[in-house]
Write an enzyme that holds these catalytic residues in place. Structure first.
Site, mmCIF file in Angstrom:
data_model
loop_
_atom_site.group_PDB
_atom_site.id
_atom_site.type_symbol
_atom_site.label_atom_id
_atom_site.label_comp_id
_atom_site.label_asym_id
_atom_site.label_seq_id
_atom_site.Cartn_x
_atom_site.Cartn_y
_atom_site.Cartn_z
ATOM 1 N N GLY A 36 2.072 5.007 -0.771
ATOM 2 C CA GLY A 36 1.483 6.286 -1.144
ATOM 3 C C GLY A 36 2.588 7.233 -1.571
ATOM 4 N NE ARG A 37 6.158 9.927 2.951
ATOM 5 C CZ ARG A 37 5.626 10.885 3.714
ATOM 6 N NH1 ARG A 37 5.822 12.153 3.407
ATOM 7 N NH2 ARG A 37 4.914 10.586 4.778
ATOM 8 N NE ARG A 55 5.202 15.612 4.048
ATOM 9 C CZ ARG A 55 6.504 15.679 4.154
ATOM 10 N NH1 ARG A 55 7.189 16.584 3.497
ATOM 11 N NH2 ARG A 55 7.145 14.823 4.911
ATOM 12 C CE1 TYR A 96 2.988 14.544 9.954
ATOM 13 C CE2 TYR A 96 3.107 15.417 7.729
ATOM 14 C CZ TYR A 96 2.448 14.692 8.696
ATOM 15 O OH TYR A 96 1.247 14.098 8.390
ATOM 16 C CB CYS A 99 -2.725 35.323 10.808
ATOM 17 S SG CYS A 99 -3.247 36.452 9.519
ATOM 18 C CD GLU A 157 -2.346 -1.075 2.951
ATOM 19 O OE1 GLU A 157 -1.812 -0.375 3.843
ATOM 20 O OE2 GLU A 157 -3.354 -1.748 3.157
HETATM 21 C C1 LIG Z 1 -0.954 6.167 5.135
HETATM 22 C C2 LIG Z 1 -1.047 4.707 4.910
HETATM 23 C C3 LIG Z 1 -0.357 4.115 3.849
HETATM 24 C C4 LIG Z 1 0.571 4.879 2.938
HETATM 25 O O1 LIG Z 1 1.661 5.409 3.601
HETATM 26 P P1 LIG Z 1 2.882 6.039 2.748
HETATM 27 O O2 LIG Z 1 3.856 6.448 3.775
HETATM 28 O O3 LIG Z 1 2.330 7.202 1.995
HETATM 29 O O4 LIG Z 1 3.381 4.986 1.854
HETATM 30 C C5 LIG Z 1 -0.526 2.757 3.645
HETATM 31 N N1 LIG Z 1 -1.326 2.021 4.453
HETATM 32 C C6 LIG Z 1 -2.009 2.562 5.473
HETATM 33 C C7 LIG Z 1 -2.863 1.705 6.314
HETATM 34 C C8 LIG Z 1 -1.892 3.912 5.743
HETATM 35 O O5 LIG Z 1 -2.544 4.444 6.781
#
Ligand SMILES: *Cc1c(COP(=O)(O)O)cnc(C)c1O
Length: 445
Positions: free
Chosen positions: A300-301, A337, A341, A369, A298
């Site tokens: 994302g980034r 971000r 972070y 602001c 899974e």
């Molecule tokens: C946020 C998330 C991801 C993706 O995380 P990345 O750091 O963007 O790869 C995958 N699985 C779950 C359950 C998440 O909450």
């Protein structure tokens, strides 16, 4: 209160280093900074600023690299793009065309993934707080699986499924208690975090789930954190524990068809050296290879972060006692971000001449602001007269998706670049849209 600036023990990478590491970006001596074959100045002229721009070639290339790494490791694997990183329909649609499914964490993301053309059979629903309504929608759409995060949630999902005359395909998300060694706000695999069930409790809960009338447990899932850049040791430890759990569950007579290995692979924003997809695939193979389970990932980034830039224009430069402030028309409500972070993003000028001009340290800030509306402190930048453009690098993940309209700032436009062409994929929000849906009771005026 201003947040303390993050302290680094290495000098910031220079403009040439930043460009060299990012194949979709280049400097044209006339047109300035280019994303693929499109000058960023053209995008700003066409659609204004702030504006997000995503490189289609980068999305395709990175999806392809992940697929190849899993395939070459001999893994039977599917990739489910974590849409919370970038839920733009065009981005998700392009990735679906590359064969990726989706990992969603809300009914809104489920709705968007389906609208973007991801087949229900490629969608995983994660998250600690799925409502009954969200479970119902997931079951109606007959998605691939829901990842269950607690005994309480398992019982409710079973009840919802029974009420619909269904059985819910589900995986149990376990918390392997490994430290992903990333920012505290994005580590998720420690016992102290809210995610999943402690791995020691998993065998008992999995057995109970197998006996629930509305559930069809198909496997286990894990996600230990995000922006993981310290090698694959924490992944390897987690997958080893999952492998042991698979064997234990099967020995007890339970079916385990799939292992969802989560996301979290980091990218290089500054000078981090995250693990390669090959190393990640190796860790999966070491822990779970030969178990005859379908592997799910899974990310994302890793897929979309390096594909995007946020383009902003300088409103004004301001000298205040001994500090130089570059004030942009982009703010923390676009790119959260840094405020959230302490994240570091590369910032490049867009005009060709600016790449060779003398630099001096500047604080790069937005107009909101809040003192935390600070993108960078003491960043070496050339003189940036009003209306000159700058690009924030690696803004394709958790950029637009974390935007808000704080300070009544409309959501920025989004553009996708593909070779020499580009297209608007999200209109800039207008001011009327900010007011839409609001009501005045007759007793407030
Ligand atoms: C946020 C998330 C991801 C993706 O995380 P990345 O750091 O963007 O790869 C995958 N699985 C779950 C359950 C998440 O909450």
């Amino acid at each position: 209160m201003a947040a303390p600036a993050p302290v680094f023990d290495t000098p910031d990478p220079g403009f040439a280093d930043l460009l060299a590491q990012r194949p979709a970006l280049s400097l044209d001596p006339m047109a300035g900074l280019m994303l693929e074959e499109v000058p960023l100045a053209r995008i700003a002229a066409a659609h204004g600023t702030p504006v997000w721009a995503y490189s289609a070639a980068t999305l395709r290339r990175r999806a392809g690299m992940l697929k190849a790494a899993l395939f070459n490791a001999g893994l039977d694997a599917s990739i489910h793009f974590a849409t919370k990183a970038n839920p733009s329909l065009a981005v998700v649609n392009l990735l679906a065309g590359e064969g990726l499914g989706a990992d969603v964490v809300s009914e809104g993301e489920l709705h968007a993934a389906l609208a973007a053309g991801v087949p229900a059979s490629g969608i995983v629903f994660s998250g600690v707080g799925k409502t009954r309504g969200e479970m119902r929608r997931a079951l109606e759409e007959d998605i691939l699986q829901l990842n269950i995060e607690s005994a309480e949630e398992a019982a409710i999902l079973s009840e919802v499924a029974v009420s619909m005359g269904r059985r819910a395909r589900c995986a149990l998300r376990v918390n392997p208690d490994v430290d992903a060694r990333t920012h505290a706000k994005i580590t998720t695999g420690l016992t102290e975090n809210k995610f999943g069930v402690p791995i020691a409790m998993a065998p008992d809960l999995y057995a109970r789930m197998c006996a629930m009338p509305g559930l069809e447990p198909v496997g286990i899932a894990v996600h230990i954190g995000s922006q993981i850049t310290q090698g694959v040791a924490s992944y390897a430890a987690a997958y080893q524990r999952l492998g042991d759990l698979v064997r234990e569950l099967r020995a007890a007579g339970h079916p385990v068809l799939r292992v969802d290995c989560g996301g979290g692979l980091g990218i290089s924003y500054r000078d981090e050296t995250p693990a390669s997809p090959e190393a990640l695939a190796g860790a999966i193979r070491a822990g779970l290879g030969g178990l005859d389970v379908r592997i799910m990932l899974e990310p994302g980034r890793w897929i979309c972060g390096p594909a995007g830039v946020l383009l902003a224009a300088v409103v004004i430069e301001k000298q205040s006692s001994d500090r130089r402030f570059v004030i942009l028309d982009a703010a923390m409500n676009e790119l959260l971000r840094p405020a959230m972070y302490d994240a570091w993003h590369g910032i490049l000028p867009v005009a060709a001449a600016a790449f060779h001009a003398p630099v001096s340290p500047a604080d790069v800030v937005g107009p909101v602001c809040e003192s935390s509306d600070t993108f960078a402190r003491d960043r070496a930048l050339p003189a940036l007269p009003p209306e000159s453009l700058v690009a924030f690098l690696d803004a394709g993940a958790y950029g637009a998706s974390m935007s808000s309209t704080y300070n009544a700032r409309p959501l920025a436009a989004e553009v996708m670049v593909d070779g020499a062409r580009f297209a608007l994929i999200r209109e800039r929000q207008d001011h009327a849209a900010l007011l839409r849906g609001q009501r005045l009771p007759d007793w407030t005026g």
